[in-house]
Write a protein that holds these residues in place. Structure first.
Motif, PDB file in Angstrom:
ATOM      1  N   UNK A   1     125.908  23.162  49.796  1.00  0.00           N
ATOM      2  CA  UNK A   1     126.928  22.116  50.094  1.00  0.00           C
ATOM      3  C   UNK A   1     126.391  21.379  51.359  1.00  0.00           C
ATOM      4  N   UNK A   2     126.815  20.117  51.516  1.00  0.00           N
ATOM      5  CA  UNK A   2     126.342  19.248  52.670  1.00  0.00           C
ATOM      6  C   UNK A   2     127.312  19.630  53.923  1.00  0.00           C
ATOM      7  N   UNK A   3     126.782  19.271  54.977  1.00  0.00           N
ATOM      8  CA  UNK A   3     127.677  19.781  56.296  1.00  0.00           C
ATOM      9  C   UNK A   3     129.057  19.355  56.120  1.00  0.00           C
ATOM     10  N   UNK A   4     129.106  17.908  55.689  1.00  0.00           N
ATOM     11  CA  UNK A   4     130.510  17.414  55.558  1.00  0.00           C
ATOM     12  C   UNK A   4     131.539  18.180  54.665  1.00  0.00           C
ATOM     13  N   UNK A   5     131.013  18.789  53.481  1.00  0.00           N
ATOM     14  CA  UNK A   5     131.517  19.815  52.550  1.00  0.00           C
ATOM     15  C   UNK A   5     131.818  20.886  53.143  1.00  0.00           C
ATOM     16  N   UNK A   6     131.035  21.570  53.805  1.00  0.00           N
ATOM     17  CA  UNK A   6     131.278  22.868  54.554  1.00  0.00           C
ATOM     18  C   UNK A   6     132.471  22.636  55.677  1.00  0.00           C
TER      19      UNK A   6
END
Length: 96
Positions: free
Chosen positions: A67-72
């Motif tokens: 997961x990307x930082x934004x998704x997390x």
């Protein structure tokens, strides 16, 4: 100084994971990892910026490489909103 409330943290033991519904004994109050919520080096964010998560979802939000930082961040924000709803729906929080 960050807000602390041990009673709010302890309620996690009675809560399901707000993302999967599991109540497997691993659910804890997971703090936000965002600076805007009071997070700092060696400092947890405010106790009102928590999400009740099982061990698996806690790991995914804190460490998942897929997961990307934004998704997390988005997943944590969803979990936080669901935690606040659970607290109100189960009469642990009320407006006076």
């Amino acid at each position: 100084m960050n807000y602390r409330n041990h009673k709010l943290l302890k309620l996690a033991k009675d809560a399901p994971c707000v993302l999967c519904g599991s109540n497997d004994g691993t659910v804890v109050a997971c703090h936000s990892n965002q600076l805007r919520d009071g997070k700092g080096t060696g400092i947890k964010s405010h106790d009102y910026r928590i999400a009740y998560l099982c061990n698996l979802h806690h790991f995914i939000i804190d460490n998942a490489k897929e997961l990307s930082k934004e998704e997390r961040i988005n997943l944590w924000e969803e979990a936080h909103r669901k935690t606040i709803a659970w607290l109100f729906d189960n009469n642990h929080l009320e407006v006076k």
